[in-house]
Scaffold this active site. Structure first.
Site, PDB file in Angstrom:
ATOM      1  N   CYS A  77     -45.438 -26.430 -11.230  1.00 30.56           N
ATOM      2  CA  CYS A  77     -44.343 -25.609 -11.655  1.00 30.56           C
ATOM      3  C   CYS A  77     -43.806 -27.186 -12.231  1.00 30.56           C
ATOM      4  O   CYS A  77     -43.699 -27.008 -13.381  1.00 30.56           O
ATOM      5  CB  CYS A  77     -43.121 -25.931 -10.586  1.00 30.56           C
ATOM      6  SG  CYS A  77     -41.403 -24.172 -10.246  1.00 30.56           S
ATOM      7  N   HIS A 169     -46.410 -21.404  -7.090  1.00 31.86           N
ATOM      8  CA  HIS A 169     -47.090 -22.118  -6.706  1.00 31.86           C
ATOM      9  C   HIS A 169     -48.292 -21.940  -5.589  1.00 31.86           C
ATOM     10  O   HIS A 169     -48.009 -21.303  -4.719  1.00 31.86           O
ATOM     11  CB  HIS A 169     -45.562 -22.350  -5.592  1.00 31.86           C
ATOM     12  CG  HIS A 169     -44.606 -22.934  -6.246  1.00 31.86           C
ATOM     13  ND1 HIS A 169     -44.360 -23.799  -5.965  1.00 31.86           N
ATOM     14  CD2 HIS A 169     -44.042 -22.665  -6.781  1.00 31.86           C
ATOM     15  CE1 HIS A 169     -42.741 -24.541  -6.557  1.00 31.86           C
ATOM     16  NE2 HIS A 169     -42.706 -23.857  -7.086  1.00 31.86           N
ATOM     17  N   GLU A 171     -49.508 -23.530  -2.796  1.00 29.89           N
ATOM     18  CA  GLU A 171     -49.552 -24.412  -1.760  1.00 29.89           C
ATOM     19  C   GLU A 171     -48.362 -23.376  -0.667  1.00 29.89           C
ATOM     20  O   GLU A 171     -48.325 -23.641   0.486  1.00 29.89           O
ATOM     21  CB  GLU A 171     -48.239 -25.595  -1.838  1.00 29.89           C
ATOM     22  CG  GLU A 171     -47.014 -25.489  -2.153  1.00 29.89           C
ATOM     23  CD  GLU A 171     -46.112 -25.851  -3.805  1.00 29.89           C
ATOM     24  OE1 GLU A 171     -47.515 -24.929  -4.619  1.00 29.89           O
ATOM     25  OE2 GLU A 171     -45.587 -26.028  -4.390  1.00 29.89           O
TER      26      GLU A 171
END
Ligand code: XMP
Length: 528
Positions: A77, A169, A171
């Site tokens: 990002c 993202h 994660e």
């Protein structure tokens, strides 16, 4: 080791976790860290997301030396935008902030192959987006490896160097292949070995504790019966035996029979040298008439320090006496054990975006500023799930290792009005019935935290032919990954029915039970 440079995203700690879940050690540092100050040689670097825009004045940027190390870099990002900002690409505001699920199409090379980062994920995958800026022009020498309907440059790779950037993202759990994408980067691209395991950690940490404590010198530490302090205490006991002294302070607002249970477990079963101090009178007298939650937290925090210091002084005096008699074997009290975990470390080092304190969490944080003891923190590299794995290896029973967290200020922040011994008794009993039924129903491990709350209101009821006018218990149970957000747990109704009926029948003073169906935000997990 993977170095994660944190630009203040709320997800940065999750990147670290995902790497560790692949058994690769990862460490988070603020984005402003100078490469020359990093005490290890990273095998790869991940740049996190951020609440900032790369072009804004005052927005954070990496040490340019990062790009000269020659190790693989993955920008997530803002991290992607930071790579573009540094290497000659362009970033611009999106028309609308993009937040939520998106489908990314994986670009194919002429021969049908895909980039190493995305191997094995098919043509398309669901990913989670959260950004207000995006790339409008890739830097020179980069090619596109993935795009979405709104982001033509959603994933990039350098033509010859191991530099990568992704807009989504990986994660967060909302990106189903996210952990695998991180795995592709750290294992296949960086070539990290998967040697971060708790088996390895135990041996190394025990050796490290023995080395820093030396052949003499005692360590004291507070235990609460929670997972962290129990694991830390057991580890210290394994390392230095009876030179470690655990102190448990009974503050009068613990759960039912908790002090006795902790004594049984830590001392009788695990062999830890433990003193239990019953200071409930002192705590309850200082809490007398106090309703304000922050005041309750302060009183409990400060009283804890007073009691702990007094107890530590006794241990110190006994040690001095032994020394005076020629008993050299164990030495003076020199160290204080703290069960600090990696999220606390991250909290204190991470790059702060704009954020506000909602409530002060008082643990033993400010303990012993002037006791002249050195700190020993054997868990400071670990996440909670790693502490649990460590606990299992140290033969700590499963029911303890899997225990829900319990706040330092205990039942005092679950009794909404003033705290009295009678109110504590009512809540202890209701809470123990609640937890017992959750365990019986086999639901305990599906819930992140469950507890009862005693409301400061009275309601009318009927029992036999009698009108009653009694207090109300609220039940709370939430599912949560990290307690930053939480959702209420959807109990089968027969379980709720059983709990309600047992509480109203068995707990004198309660005639009504309610179930809290608020998520966090806008509510918090605790009521105070
Ligand atoms: P909240 O209520 O902030 O709770 O949504 C999130 C998590 O933090 C715990 N909590 C505390 N823990 N001291 C603690 O040690 C405190 O003062 C405190 N207040 C909340 C809460 O139990 C939940 O796990």
């Amino acid at each position: 080791t993977i170095l994660i440079l944190d630009f203040g995203s709320q997800y940065s700690h999750l990147i670290t976790r995902r790497c560790r879940e692949h058994n690769v050690y990862a460490e988070l540092m603020p984005c402003t860290t100078k490469i020359k100050d990093v005490h290890f040689k990273p095998k790869g670097i991940i740049l996190s997301g951020s609440p900032y825009s790369v072009y804004d004045e005052g927005s954070p940027h990496v040490d340019p030396a990062v790009f000269e190390l020659g190790v693989p870099i993955l920008g997530i990002c803002y991290g992607l935008q930071e790579i573009a900002w540094n290497l000659g690409g362009e970033v611009s505001k999106c028309d609308h902030r993009e937040y939520g699920a998106a489908d990314i199409t994986i670009n194919k090379f002429g021969d049908g192959a895909v980039d190493a980062l995305f191997e094995g994920f098919g043509d398309q995958m669901k990913v989670w987006m959260s950004h207000g800026d995006q790339l409008s022009k890739p830097p020179p020498d980069f090619h596109v490896i993935g795009h979405t309907q709104t982001a033509p440059f959603a994933a990039l790779a350098h033509n010859s160097k191991p530099l990568y950037g992704i807009q989504f993202h990986p994660e967060v759990t909302h990106s189903p292949n996210g952990k695998a994408v991180i795995g592709r980067f750290i294992l296949n691209i960086c070539g990290c070995k998967q040697n971060w395991t708790m088996e390895e950690f135990i041996g190394k940490e025990i050796a490290r504790i023995r080395e820093i404590c030396g052949p003499k010198g005692r360590v004291i530490g507070a235990v609460s019966g929670g997972v962290d302090s129990t694991v830390a205490a057991k580890l210290m006991h394994e390392a230095i035996g009876d030179r470690f002294h655990a102190i448990m302070v009974d503050n009068g607002v613990l759960r039912l029979n908790e002090a006795a249970q902790v004594h049984e477990m830590l001392n009788k079963n695990l062999g830890v040298n433990l003193t239990v101090v019953d200071a409930s009178d002192l705590f309850l007298s200082r809490l007398d008439g106090v309703e304000d939650p922050e005041k309750k937290r302060k009183i409990i925090g400060n009283t804890f320090i007073n009691v702990f210091e007094a107890e530590a002084a006794k241990i110190e005096a006994a040690a001095e006496e032994e020394l005076a008699k020629g008993g050299e074997a164990k030495g003076r009290v020199e160290w204080l054990l703290q069960g600090t975990l990696y999220p606390d470390v991250i909290e204190s080092i991470s790059f702060k975006g704009p954020s506000a304190t909602i409530k002060t969490h008082h643990n033993v944080g400010g303990l012993l500023k002037d006791m002249k003891l050195k700190l020993i923190e054997p868990l400071r590299e670990l996440f909670k799930d790693e502490v649990r794995a460590l606990g299992r290896l140290l033969s700590i029973p499963a029911h303890l290792v899997g225990r829900h967290p319990f706040p330092g200020p205990g039942l005092a922040i679950r009794i909404l009005g003033p705290v009295t011994r009678d109110q504590v008794k009512i809540l202890q009993l209701a809470d123990s019935i609640y937890i017992e039924e959750i365990r019986k129903a086999g639901l305990y491990d599906q819930i992140a935290q469950a507890f009862a709350v005693l409301l400061p209101v009275k309601a009318v009821g009927v029992m036999g032919d009698q009108r009653t006018y009694e207090q109300v218990i609220a039940l709370r149970a939430v599912q949560s990954e990290d307690f930053m957000t939480a959702d209420w747990f959807d109990f089968p109704s027969d379980v709720l029915r059983r709990i309600s009926s047992r509480i109203t029948n068995e707990v004198a003073g309660i005639n009504r039970v309610t179930y809290d169906i608020s998520s966090k935000p806008p509510a918090t997990v605790e009521w105070l």
